[in-house]
Design a protein around this motif. Structure first.
Motif, mmCIF file in Angstrom:
data_model
loop_
_atom_site.group_PDB
_atom_site.id
_atom_site.type_symbol
_atom_site.label_atom_id
_atom_site.label_comp_id
_atom_site.label_asym_id
_atom_site.label_seq_id
_atom_site.Cartn_x
_atom_site.Cartn_y
_atom_site.Cartn_z
ATOM 1 N N GLN A 2 121.982 23.296 -11.301
ATOM 2 C CA GLN A 2 121.141 22.575 -10.352
ATOM 3 C C GLN A 2 120.382 23.585 -9.498
ATOM 4 N N HIS A 3 119.319 23.114 -8.856
ATOM 5 C CA HIS A 3 118.565 23.951 -7.930
ATOM 6 C C HIS A 3 118.970 23.612 -6.499
ATOM 7 N N TYR A 4 119.072 24.650 -5.686
ATOM 8 C CA TYR A 4 119.397 24.517 -4.267
ATOM 9 C C TYR A 4 118.414 25.342 -3.466
ATOM 10 N N LEU A 5 118.090 24.847 -2.287
ATOM 11 C CA LEU A 5 117.226 25.572 -1.363
ATOM 12 C C LEU A 5 118.092 26.185 -0.271
ATOM 13 N N LEU A 6 118.012 27.498 -0.121
ATOM 14 C CA LEU A 6 118.661 28.182 0.990
ATOM 15 C C LEU A 6 117.567 28.450 2.014
ATOM 16 N N SER A 7 117.640 27.790 3.160
ATOM 17 C CA SER A 7 116.639 27.932 4.209
ATOM 18 C C SER A 7 117.152 28.859 5.291
ATOM 19 N N VAL A 8 116.352 29.851 5.639
ATOM 20 C CA VAL A 8 116.703 30.786 6.708
ATOM 21 C C VAL A 8 116.259 30.169 8.027
ATOM 22 N N VAL A 9 117.202 29.955 8.933
ATOM 23 C CA VAL A 9 116.920 29.324 10.221
ATOM 24 C C VAL A 9 116.719 30.418 11.259
ATOM 25 N N GLN A 10 115.498 30.531 11.742
ATOM 26 C CA GLN A 10 115.104 31.582 12.678
ATOM 27 C C GLN A 10 115.063 31.022 14.099
ATOM 28 N N PRO A 11 115.732 31.653 15.064
ATOM 29 C CA PRO A 11 115.639 31.173 16.446
ATOM 30 C C PRO A 11 114.242 31.431 17.004
ATOM 31 N N GLY A 96 125.033 30.872 -0.176
ATOM 32 C CA GLY A 96 124.572 30.697 1.205
ATOM 33 C C GLY A 96 125.334 31.579 2.183
ATOM 34 N N ARG A 97 126.639 31.715 1.980
ATOM 35 C CA ARG A 97 127.440 32.609 2.836
ATOM 36 C C ARG A 97 126.942 34.049 2.720
#
Length: 116
Positions: A2-11, A96-97
């Motif tokens: 499957q495909h997964y999106l890892l989104s980088v959350v920037q403050p 993700g980790r």
């Protein structure tokens, strides 16, 4: 797979890291991407400019309204993305980790809908 999106959350209020720290982060991110490639899990990745560079396109009355700025103001914004292949959510979370440790930022993991 499957495909997964890892989104980088920037403050939004975060200060850029010092030059030496940023260089180490970038080495860690490159090593992470190399590991993804070696495992056959890498599809695409890239960083994004800040939300002040965004342009919104909204359908309105049969036309499209174009405005400057992000969709929403917030304390965080999407700083980058990584599209991966993984057997299941557990494997995607493991990647993700690793992404969180490499970037030193929060990572959101989301599956794509309607995958077979």
């Amino acid at each position: 797979m499957q495909h997964y999106l890892l989104s980088v959350v920037q403050p939004a209020d975060g200060r850029p890291p010092a030059t030496e720290e940023l260089a180490e982060i970038m080495r860690n991110v490159e090593a992470f991407n190399d590991e993804l490639r070696a495992a056959g899990a890498w599809v695409f990745s890239g960083g994004l400019h800040g939300p002040e560079t965004a342009t919104m396109l909204r359908p309105e009355g049969g036309d499209v309204l174009v405005t400057d700025g992000p969709y929403a103001e917030g304390k965080e914004y999407l700083g980058g993305v990584c599209l991966i292949r993984a057997a299941d959510l557990d494997e995607a979370l493991a990647w993700g980790r690793k992404a969180a440790l490499a970037t030193t930022l929060p990572i959101e993991v989301r599956p794509f809908a309607d995958q077979h």
